[in-house]
Design a protein around this motif. Structure first.
Motif, PDB file in Angstrom:
ATOM      1  N   GLY A   1      16.047  30.731  27.229  1.00  0.00           N
ATOM      2  CA  GLY A   1      15.040  29.724  27.496  1.00  0.00           C
ATOM      3  C   GLY A   1      15.573  28.315  27.510  1.00  0.00           C
ATOM      4  O   GLY A   1      14.859  27.373  27.151  1.00  0.00           O
ATOM      5  N   GLY A   2      16.831  28.157  27.898  1.00  0.00           N
ATOM      6  CA  GLY A   2      17.428  26.841  27.977  1.00  0.00           C
ATOM      7  C   GLY A   2      17.845  26.258  26.645  1.00  0.00           C
ATOM      8  O   GLY A   2      18.116  25.058  26.545  1.00  0.00           O
ATOM      9  N   ALA A   3      17.918  27.096  25.607  1.00  0.00           N
ATOM     10  CA  ALA A   3      18.294  26.586  24.283  1.00  0.00           C
ATOM     11  C   ALA A   3      19.136  27.624  23.542  1.00  0.00           C
ATOM     12  O   ALA A   3      18.993  28.831  23.757  1.00  0.00           O
ATOM     13  CB  ALA A   3      17.050  26.249  23.470  1.00  0.00           C
ATOM     14  N   TRP A   4      19.989  27.135  22.666  1.00  0.00           N
ATOM     15  CA  TRP A   4      20.782  28.012  21.804  1.00  0.00           C
ATOM     16  C   TRP A   4      19.973  28.392  20.579  1.00  0.00           C
ATOM     17  O   TRP A   4      19.194  27.599  20.062  1.00  0.00           O
ATOM     18  CB  TRP A   4      22.072  27.311  21.362  1.00  0.00           C
ATOM     19  N   ARG A   5      20.174  29.641  20.121  1.00  0.00           N
ATOM     20  CA  ARG A   5      19.445  30.131  18.950  1.00  0.00           C
ATOM     21  C   ARG A   5      20.435  30.664  17.915  1.00  0.00           C
ATOM     22  O   ARG A   5      21.439  31.298  18.263  1.00  0.00           O
ATOM     23  CB  ARG A   5      18.451  31.227  19.324  1.00  0.00           C
ATOM     24  N   ASP A   6      20.131  30.436  16.657  1.00  0.00           N
ATOM     25  CA  ASP A   6      20.906  30.997  15.548  1.00  0.00           C
ATOM     26  C   ASP A   6      20.270  32.301  15.087  1.00  0.00           C
ATOM     27  O   ASP A   6      19.094  32.579  15.362  1.00  0.00           O
ATOM     28  CB  ASP A   6      20.938  30.026  14.368  1.00  0.00           C
ATOM     29  N   SER A   7      21.040  33.073  14.345  1.00  0.00           N
ATOM     30  CA  SER A   7      20.503  34.312  13.776  1.00  0.00           C
ATOM     31  C   SER A   7      21.074  34.542  12.387  1.00  0.00           C
ATOM     32  O   SER A   7      22.132  34.014  12.036  1.00  0.00           O
ATOM     33  CB  SER A   7      20.822  35.517  14.666  1.00  0.00           C
ATOM     34  N   TYR A   8      20.356  35.325  11.616  1.00  0.00           N
ATOM     35  CA  TYR A   8      20.841  35.802  10.321  1.00  0.00           C
ATOM     36  C   TYR A   8      21.377  37.214  10.496  1.00  0.00           C
ATOM     37  O   TYR A   8      20.876  37.994  11.314  1.00  0.00           O
ATOM     38  CB  TYR A   8      19.721  35.816   9.282  1.00  0.00           C
ATOM     39  N   ARG A   9      22.392  37.542   9.713  1.00  0.00           N
ATOM     40  CA  ARG A   9      22.945  38.890   9.700  1.00  0.00           C
ATOM     41  C   ARG A   9      22.661  39.525   8.339  1.00  0.00           C
ATOM     42  O   ARG A   9      22.965  38.936   7.292  1.00  0.00           O
ATOM     43  CB  ARG A   9      24.456  38.858   9.954  1.00  0.00           C
TER      44      ARG A   9
ATOM     45  N   ARG B   1      27.024  52.225   6.625  1.00  0.00           N
ATOM     46  CA  ARG B   1      26.566  50.840   6.686  1.00  0.00           C
ATOM     47  C   ARG B   1      25.577  50.635   7.823  1.00  0.00           C
ATOM     48  O   ARG B   1      25.790  51.105   8.933  1.00  0.00           O
ATOM     49  CB  ARG B   1      27.768  49.901   6.878  1.00  0.00           C
ATOM     50  N   LEU B   2      24.495  49.931   7.526  1.00  0.00           N
ATOM     51  CA  LEU B   2      23.532  49.505   8.532  1.00  0.00           C
ATOM     52  C   LEU B   2      23.539  47.989   8.612  1.00  0.00           C
ATOM     53  O   LEU B   2      23.599  47.313   7.584  1.00  0.00           O
ATOM     54  CB  LEU B   2      22.121  49.979   8.182  1.00  0.00           C
ATOM     55  N   ALA B   3      23.463  47.458   9.824  1.00  0.00           N
ATOM     56  CA  ALA B   3      23.416  46.013  10.027  1.00  0.00           C
ATOM     57  C   ALA B   3      22.200  45.661  10.870  1.00  0.00           C
ATOM     58  O   ALA B   3      21.664  46.502  11.605  1.00  0.00           O
ATOM     59  CB  ALA B   3      24.689  45.530  10.717  1.00  0.00           C
ATOM     60  N   ALA B   4      21.750  44.422  10.756  1.00  0.00           N
ATOM     61  CA  ALA B   4      20.609  43.960  11.539  1.00  0.00           C
ATOM     62  C   ALA B   4      20.768  42.490  11.853  1.00  0.00           C
ATOM     63  O   ALA B   4      21.220  41.712  11.012  1.00  0.00           O
ATOM     64  CB  ALA B   4      19.305  44.195  10.782  1.00  0.00           C
ATOM     65  N   ARG B   5      20.392  42.115  13.076  1.00  0.00           N
ATOM     66  CA  ARG B   5      20.369  40.723  13.509  1.00  0.00           C
ATOM     67  C   ARG B   5      18.925  40.256  13.534  1.00  0.00           C
ATOM     68  O   ARG B   5      18.063  40.922  14.100  1.00  0.00           O
ATOM     69  CB  ARG B   5      20.985  40.567  14.898  1.00  0.00           C
ATOM     70  N   VAL B   6      18.647  39.097  12.950  1.00  0.00           N
ATOM     71  CA  VAL B   6      17.287  38.564  12.902  1.00  0.00           C
ATOM     72  C   VAL B   6      17.311  37.100  13.302  1.00  0.00           C
ATOM     73  O   VAL B   6      18.075  36.308  12.733  1.00  0.00           O
ATOM     74  CB  VAL B   6      16.677  38.703  11.487  1.00  0.00           C
ATOM     75  N   ASP B   7      16.489  36.728  14.260  1.00  0.00           N
ATOM     76  CA  ASP B   7      16.364  35.319  14.629  1.00  0.00           C
ATOM     77  C   ASP B   7      15.949  34.515  13.400  1.00  0.00           C
ATOM     78  O   ASP B   7      15.130  34.972  12.592  1.00  0.00           O
ATOM     79  CB  ASP B   7      15.307  35.183  15.734  1.00  0.00           C
ATOM     80  N   VAL B   8      16.487  33.322  13.251  1.00  0.00           N
ATOM     81  CA  VAL B   8      16.216  32.542  12.038  1.00  0.00           C
ATOM     82  C   VAL B   8      14.740  32.183  11.884  1.00  0.00           C
ATOM     83  O   VAL B   8      14.289  31.883  10.784  1.00  0.00           O
ATOM     84  CB  VAL B   8      17.074  31.254  12.005  1.00  0.00           C
ATOM     85  N   GLU B   9      13.987  32.219  12.981  1.00  0.00           N
ATOM     86  CA  GLU B   9      12.562  31.910  12.897  1.00  0.00           C
ATOM     87  C   GLU B   9      11.698  33.139  12.643  1.00  0.00           C
ATOM     88  O   GLU B   9      10.495  33.014  12.382  1.00  0.00           O
ATOM     89  CB  GLU B   9      12.101  31.222  14.186  1.00  0.00           C
ATOM     90  N   ASN B  10      12.302  34.308  12.690  1.00  0.00           N
ATOM     91  CA  ASN B  10      11.541  35.549  12.514  1.00  0.00           C
ATOM     92  C   ASN B  10      11.460  35.915  11.033  1.00  0.00           C
ATOM     93  O   ASN B  10      12.101  36.844  10.553  1.00  0.00           O
ATOM     94  CB  ASN B  10      12.189  36.675  13.314  1.00  0.00           C
ATOM     95  N   THR B  11      10.675  35.172  10.298  1.00  0.00           N
ATOM     96  CA  THR B  11      10.594  35.352   8.850  1.00  0.00           C
ATOM     97  C   THR B  11       9.969  36.690   8.464  1.00  0.00           C
ATOM     98  O   THR B  11      10.317  37.261   7.434  1.00  0.00           O
ATOM     99  CB  THR B  11       9.795  34.210   8.213  1.00  0.00           C
ATOM    100  N   ALA B  12       9.050  37.199   9.282  1.00  0.00           N
ATOM    101  CA  ALA B  12       8.402  38.468   8.957  1.00  0.00           C
ATOM    102  C   ALA B  12       9.415  39.606   8.930  1.00  0.00           C
ATOM    103  O   ALA B  12       9.417  40.436   8.018  1.00  0.00           O
ATOM    104  CB  ALA B  12       7.288  38.771   9.957  1.00  0.00           C
TER     105      ALA B  12
END
Length: 211
Positions: free
Chosen positions: A175-183, A141-152
């Motif tokens: 940067g003073g803010a929370w960020r979500d990610s996709y798995r 199994r391979l997994a990857a984390r991607v910032d929700v704004e990193n569409t590329a």
């Protein structure tokens, strides 16, 4: 497994060298605020990048290697032959990583310097990491984390067959803010090799996703 060298049509992944030129190349990558925009750390200074390469080499020599952090070079920068010696002299334009986990799994990551964005290199790096993972390393199994704004980066993974598992809320504070990610994840029996080239492929930001 040392040393590691993975070769694709245009790129090669190899171990880092602790040289001033290689430190400069990593600093050009990790010192750029645009490149680190989606990474879990702020831009790094040159001294920190030198320490990072030292860490990469220590990880490579571990009795049971659990992390593969590899320099990505262009074969054209190594000359026509692109043999082992020439690839050592070519300077990195990107960074690739595999972090092994339990149950024959690993987390995949890649980061590209701005001058080589939009050339389809992220896809080639990901293909080489998949082939290495499911081939020589025998992973399941391979997994990857991607910032929700990193569409590329999300498009790169989806095109290779990675499946979206879900969205993780506020998994990074930067940067003073929370960020979500996709798995995303990909299983060995789902990997069918690199996709066929598409007309106009290689367009996009390809800033990377960490590692």
């Amino acid at each position: 497994m040392v040393p590691v060298r993975l070769t694709g049509p245009r790129l090669a992944l190899r171990e880092y060298r602790h040289t001033p030129e290689e430190v400069d190349a990593l600093h050009a990558l990790y010192g750029d605020p645009e490149v680190t925009r989606y990474l879990p750390f702020e831009p790094r200074d040159r001294e920190t990048c030198a320490d990072q390469i030292e860490l990469y080499l220590e990880e490579a020599m571990a009795e049971e290697r659990g992390v593969y952090r590899l320099a990505v070079v262009r074969r054209e920068d190594a000359g026509d032959a692109g043999d082992a010696g020439d690839l050592e002299d070519a300077l990195p334009v990107a960074h690739a990583a595999l972090t092994l986990g339990e149950y024959r799994s690993a987390r995949l990551g890649y980061v590209l310097s701005r001058p080589v964005w939009g050339r389809g290199y992220a896809g080639e790096i990901a293909v080489l990491l998949c082939e290495f993972s499911f081939g020589a390393l025998g992973l399941h199994r391979l997994a990857a984390r991607v910032d929700v704004e990193n569409t590329a980066s999300a498009k790169v993974l989806t095109r290779l067959g990675f499946r979206l598992e879900g969205r993780v809320r506020h998994d990074l504070y930067k940067g003073g803010a929370w960020r979500d990610s996709y798995r995303y994840s990909l299983l060995a029996d789902e990997w069918s090799g690199p996709p066929a080239p598409r007309p106009g492929a290689g367009q996009g930001r390809e800033a990377g996703q960490g590692g």
